[in-house]
Every structure is written in structure tokens, then in C-alpha cells.
Design a protein around this motif. Structure first.
Motif, short mmCIF file in Angstrom:
data_model
loop_
_atom_site.label_atom_id
_atom_site.label_comp_id
_atom_site.label_asym_id
_atom_site.label_seq_id
_atom_site.Cartn_x
_atom_site.Cartn_y
_atom_site.Cartn_z
N LEU A 174 -27.97 18.88 49.46
CA LEU A 174 -27.64 18.13 50.61
C LEU A 174 -26.63 18.86 51.64
CD1 LEU A 174 -27.51 14.29 48.83
CD2 LEU A 174 -29.30 15.46 50.49
N THR A 175 -27.00 19.92 52.14
CA THR A 175 -26.15 20.59 52.92
C THR A 175 -26.48 20.50 54.30
OG1 THR A 175 -27.75 22.55 52.98
CG2 THR A 175 -26.34 22.32 50.96
N GLU A 176 -25.74 21.11 55.08
CA GLU A 176 -26.05 21.08 56.73
C GLU A 176 -27.29 21.63 57.09
OE1 GLU A 176 -23.24 24.52 55.68
OE2 GLU A 176 -23.38 22.42 55.31
N ARG A 177 -28.10 22.51 56.33
CA ARG A 177 -29.22 22.83 56.61
C ARG A 177 -30.33 21.89 56.39
NH1 ARG A 177 -31.66 25.85 53.70
NH2 ARG A 177 -33.01 26.79 55.27
N LEU A 178 -30.24 20.80 55.68
CA LEU A 178 -31.10 19.83 55.41
C LEU A 178 -31.36 18.73 56.68
CD1 LEU A 178 -33.43 18.88 53.52
CD2 LEU A 178 -31.49 17.36 52.52
N ARG A 179 -32.21 18.87 57.34
CA ARG A 179 -32.24 18.21 58.86
C ARG A 179 -32.57 16.57 58.35
NH1 ARG A 179 -32.66 21.20 62.94
NH2 ARG A 179 -31.95 19.40 64.09
N GLY A 180 -33.62 16.46 57.57
CA GLY A 180 -34.23 15.10 57.26
C GLY A 180 -34.46 14.82 55.88
N ILE A 181 -34.36 13.57 55.33
CA ILE A 181 -34.57 13.30 53.96
C ILE A 181 -35.36 11.98 53.97
CG2 ILE A 181 -33.52 12.50 51.71
CD1 ILE A 181 -31.09 13.60 52.51
N VAL A 182 -36.38 11.86 53.28
CA VAL A 182 -37.11 10.57 53.18
C VAL A 182 -36.70 10.02 51.99
CG1 VAL A 182 -39.35 9.50 52.88
CG2 VAL A 182 -39.06 11.14 54.64
N LEU A 183 -36.01 8.79 51.55
CA LEU A 183 -35.65 8.11 50.31
C LEU A 183 -36.51 7.21 49.98
CD1 LEU A 183 -33.12 8.37 48.24
CD2 LEU A 183 -32.13 6.75 49.66
N GLU A 184 -37.34 7.58 48.67
CA GLU A 184 -37.99 6.25 48.31
C GLU A 184 -37.32 5.29 47.48
OE1 GLU A 184 -41.54 7.68 46.22
OE2 GLU A 184 -42.53 8.57 48.22
N THR A 185 -37.04 4.32 47.74
CA THR A 185 -36.15 3.55 47.21
C THR A 185 -36.84 2.30 46.61
OG1 THR A 185 -35.92 1.99 49.08
CG2 THR A 185 -34.26 3.70 49.07
N PHE A 186 -36.24 1.37 45.79
CA PHE A 186 -36.89 0.31 45.07
C PHE A 186 -37.20 -0.90 46.14
CE2 PHE A 186 -34.00 1.49 41.61
CZ PHE A 186 -34.75 2.48 40.85
N GLY A 187 -38.25 -1.44 45.86
CA GLY A 187 -38.49 -2.83 46.94
C GLY A 187 -38.21 -2.55 48.24
N ALA A 188 -37.28 -3.49 48.76
CA ALA A 188 -37.12 -3.61 50.24
C ALA A 188 -36.21 -2.71 50.93
CB ALA A 188 -36.82 -5.03 50.73
N GLY A 189 -35.67 -1.42 49.99
CA GLY A 189 -34.76 -0.47 50.22
C GLY A 189 -33.50 -0.44 49.41
N ASN A 190 -33.67 -1.00 48.33
CA ASN A 190 -32.64 -1.19 47.29
C ASN A 190 -32.32 0.14 46.27
OD1 ASN A 190 -32.30 -3.74 47.80
ND2 ASN A 190 -34.09 -4.46 46.63
N ILE A 191 -31.09 0.49 46.28
CA ILE A 191 -30.65 1.52 45.06
C ILE A 191 -29.69 1.20 44.09
CG2 ILE A 191 -30.81 3.34 47.05
CD1 ILE A 191 -27.84 2.88 47.69
N PRO A 192 -29.38 1.87 43.29
CA PRO A 192 -28.43 1.44 42.15
C PRO A 192 -27.13 1.26 42.59
CG PRO A 192 -29.90 3.27 41.33
CD PRO A 192 -30.14 3.09 42.97
N ASP A 193 -26.40 0.21 42.41
CA ASP A 193 -25.11 -0.13 42.89
C ASP A 193 -24.31 -0.79 41.85
OD1 ASP A 193 -22.97 -0.74 44.49
OD2 ASP A 193 -23.96 -2.48 45.61
N ASN A 194 -24.15 0.03 40.80
CA ASN A 194 -23.24 -0.37 39.80
C ASN A 194 -21.88 0.11 39.71
OD1 ASN A 194 -23.53 2.13 38.96
ND2 ASN A 194 -24.89 1.73 37.41
N GLY A 195 -21.25 0.61 40.93
CA GLY A 195 -19.98 0.89 40.89
C GLY A 195 -19.94 2.18 40.50
N LYS A 196 -20.83 3.03 39.98
CA LYS A 196 -20.78 4.29 39.25
C LYS A 196 -21.87 5.31 39.92
CE LYS A 196 -20.01 2.41 34.54
NZ LYS A 196 -20.46 2.45 33.31
N SER A 197 -22.42 4.76 40.94
CA SER A 197 -23.56 5.65 41.64
C SER A 197 -22.71 6.88 42.59
CB SER A 197 -24.63 4.68 42.49
OG SER A 197 -25.34 5.68 43.19
#
Length: 337
Positions: free
Chosen positions: A230-253
């Protein structure tokens, strides 16, 4: 007068020959296979001409360079033909069809991608029906967009997903109905087809090999392992998430700090769902609100294949960052409902 169709062969299973290392494309082999199909000389068949790309490739080896070559070939032959059938390997066919849907601006003729799971040199090849029906669809001219025909279904190219490695109905369209179904007759769904475009000359958007990545979220993912990319060279990312756009959110991510850094670097993060059907809705759940706050944009119900191709297209057009983010969420070629 008969319609004239260009068969553009890029490689792929349909025209492969057996070798000591497995099936592989061979220049000139497809032309011989086509001569052995009597239906292609039928009075009902359109006039056709075969154009072979060089080199012929297994679709696993297709890159942005080949997308550009295929687009250029269609552009160069556009005025000579009424439609195009692109023979392509199945593994990355949905990616190439998505790319061409954006690359060919003001397209007003059918471009039908097809191929086979079994080579034409084999007795049970599904390539004969796929090719013949694709030729007829291209000649009928009703689907004046980039499509993918396989196993009796005509799909919008940037809506198609490969779902089977060995089934003959290898593709489906999870979030848009088939444009046509081929039974005794070819039945079109007028409501699903793209609306006719205003007149205008075809233009070709030349894709650039922009650094783009795809990251799939999974339970227990250690995001810090991906920090180095994830440097300034990377122009775009497609993030495949859970469900309707969810990611882990347990305070440690560690994902959100990485996303925030990517945002500051000017990287466009497009959120797609791992679910085949349905759409991303950032903010519906608390576990997706943080993505929205960090500057991510919603891919809505786009396939990953379409999202990747769309990012290549938008960056190659030279748009400013905010304009790219806006257009990611805008329906440009029927890729979003």
C-alpha cells in the motif's frame, strides 16, 4: 445482403490442440477446425472472416497489453463488419469482456465473447454451438454492446462471472438478467438490453498498465502483512468485503489505518462484495461505516472483474482523483444496476 461478421481469435480452449504438455493454442489450427463445421457454410449463416491475434494465448496469460490489442483490432476492422465474435479462453473472459465494454466508446455494433470448455478437436466440444449462436446473435444486431455468450445464455459482458471450471454453463450474471436465451429460437429480453446510443464515431480508450490490486477479506486476516504494497505507487484497490461492505471491526484491526494511508496517497479504494448477488451499502452496518469515513467508494453491485476494468479505464482517461471516485459509483456501461 448477408451480414459480415469478424471472428477474432485470441487463443483459448476452443481452438487448442493436444501437446505433450496439455492443450495449447496453435496458429492456423482454428481455421482448419472451422472448415470442418458445415453449418458455417449454410445459407443461414452470415458471411464471416477469421482474424487471428498474434501471439495466440491461453487466457491466463492475457494482460492489459492484450486488452489493448483486441480493442485495436476491433477498432481497425469496425467499418468493414456488422459485428464481432471474439473467441477467448474462459478463465479471464469476463475480465476482458468488462475491459472492452469500457474501452470501446460509442459502440453501436455487437461484440460477442465466447469460447468453449472442450476444444473443437474433441467430439463433444461445446464450441460449435457457442460459436454458431454467437455468429447469429452478432448478425442479428439487437445486442449492440459487449456481450458474453455461453451455454445458451447471452450475458452483458461486464456483468458476467465464471462460475464453473468444467460445467458447460460456465458463466452467469448474478445481478442482471440474461440479454437473450437461445432455445429453439433466440429470445431477447428487450428490457435488459442496452438502450440504443445516439450516433457517434467509435473511439478507443487506450488502457494504461496502472498499478491496481485486489484484496479479499477473510476471517482472521492480518492486514499488516499487506502494508508493504500500500504505497503511493498503488493507484487503485478493489476490496472484496463481507456482505454489504463489512470488514472486521474488533478494535484490533489494522485495516483502517492502512486505508487511511492509502487515501492520503491518492489510492482509490473500491468496495465490492464477496457475495455473488446483492450490492454494497457502505454505512448500513457499523462495520462498513468506517470504510466510508476513510474515503472508500462503493462498487455497489459490480463484479470484481468489472470494478478492476473500470479502474483501469478511469485512470487511463486521466481524470482527477475526485472525478474518478465519483465515476466509480456512476453507471457508465450498464455495469451497475
Amino acid at each position: 445482403m448477408k451480414k459480415r461478421i469478424c471472428i477474432l481469435y485470441t487463443g483459448g480452449t476452443i481452438g487448442m490442440v493436444p501437446t505433450d504438455r496439455g492443450y495449447a493454442p496453435k496458429p492456423g489450427a482454428l481455421a482448419q477446425y472451422l472448415k470442418a463445421i458445415p453449418d458455417l457454410a449454410s445459407p443461414e449463416a452470415p458471411a464471416w472472416e477469421l482474424v487471428e491475434m498474434e501471439p495466440l494465448l491461453d487466457s491466463s496469460n492475457i494482460t492489459v497489453r492484450e486488452w489493448r490489442a483486441i480493442g485495436q483490432a476491433i477498432f481497425d476492422h469496425y467499418d468493414r463488419f456488422d459485428g464481432f465474435v471474439v473467441l477467448h479462453g474462459t478463465d479471464t473472459m469476463a475480465y476482458t469482456a468488462s475491459a472492452l465494454s469500457f474501452m470501446l466508446e460509442n459502440l453501436q455494433k455487437p461484440v460477442i465473447f465466447t469460447g468453449s470448455q472442450i476444444p473443437l478437436c474433441r467430439m463433444r466440444s461445446d464450441g460449435r454451438d457457442n460459436l454458431i449462436t454467437s455468429l447469429l446473435i452478432a448478425a442479428q444486431g439487437r445486442a449492440a454492446e459487449v456481450c458474453l455468450y455461453f451455454g445458451g445464455k447471452l450475458l452483458r459482458g461486464n456483468r458476467a462471472v465464471k462460475r464453473s471450471a468444467d460445467g458447460l454453463e460456465a458463466f452467469y450474471s448474478p445481478n442482471w438478467p440474461p440479454l437473450a436465451t437461445a432455445g429453439v429460437n433466440i429470445q431477447y429480453d428487450a428490457g435488459a438490453l442496452a438502450k440504443p446510443k445516439a450516433t457517434g464515431e467509435l473511439t478507443l480508450a487506450a488502457f494504461e498498465p496502472v498499478p491496481i490490486g485486489v484484496l479479499k477479506v477473510f476471517p482472521g486476516i492480518q492486514f499488516e502483512l499487506f502494508e508493504s504494497i500500500l504505497t503511493e505507487r498503488l493507484r487503485g484497490i478493489v476490496l472484496e468485503t463481507f456482505g454489504a461492505g463489512n470488514i472486521p471491526d474488533n478494535g484490533k484491526s489494522t485495516l483502517l489505518p492502512l486505508i487511511q494511508r492509502a487515501y492520503k496517497n491518492g489510492t482509490v479504494l473500491t468496495v465490492c462484495s464477496q457475495c455473488a448477488q446483492g450490492s454494497v451499502h457502505l454505512g448500513t452496518y457499523a462495520t462498513s461505516a468506517a470504510l466510508k469515513d476513510a474515503g472508500a467508494v462503493s462498487g455497489q453491485d459490480m463484479t470484481t472483474e468489472a470494478a478492476v476494468a473500470k479502474l483501469y479505464y478511469l485512470f487511463s482517461k486521466g481524470y482527477e482523483l475526485e472525478e474518478i471516485k465519483r465515476k466509480v459509483e456512476e453507471n457508465l456501461r450498464g455495469e451497475i444496476s
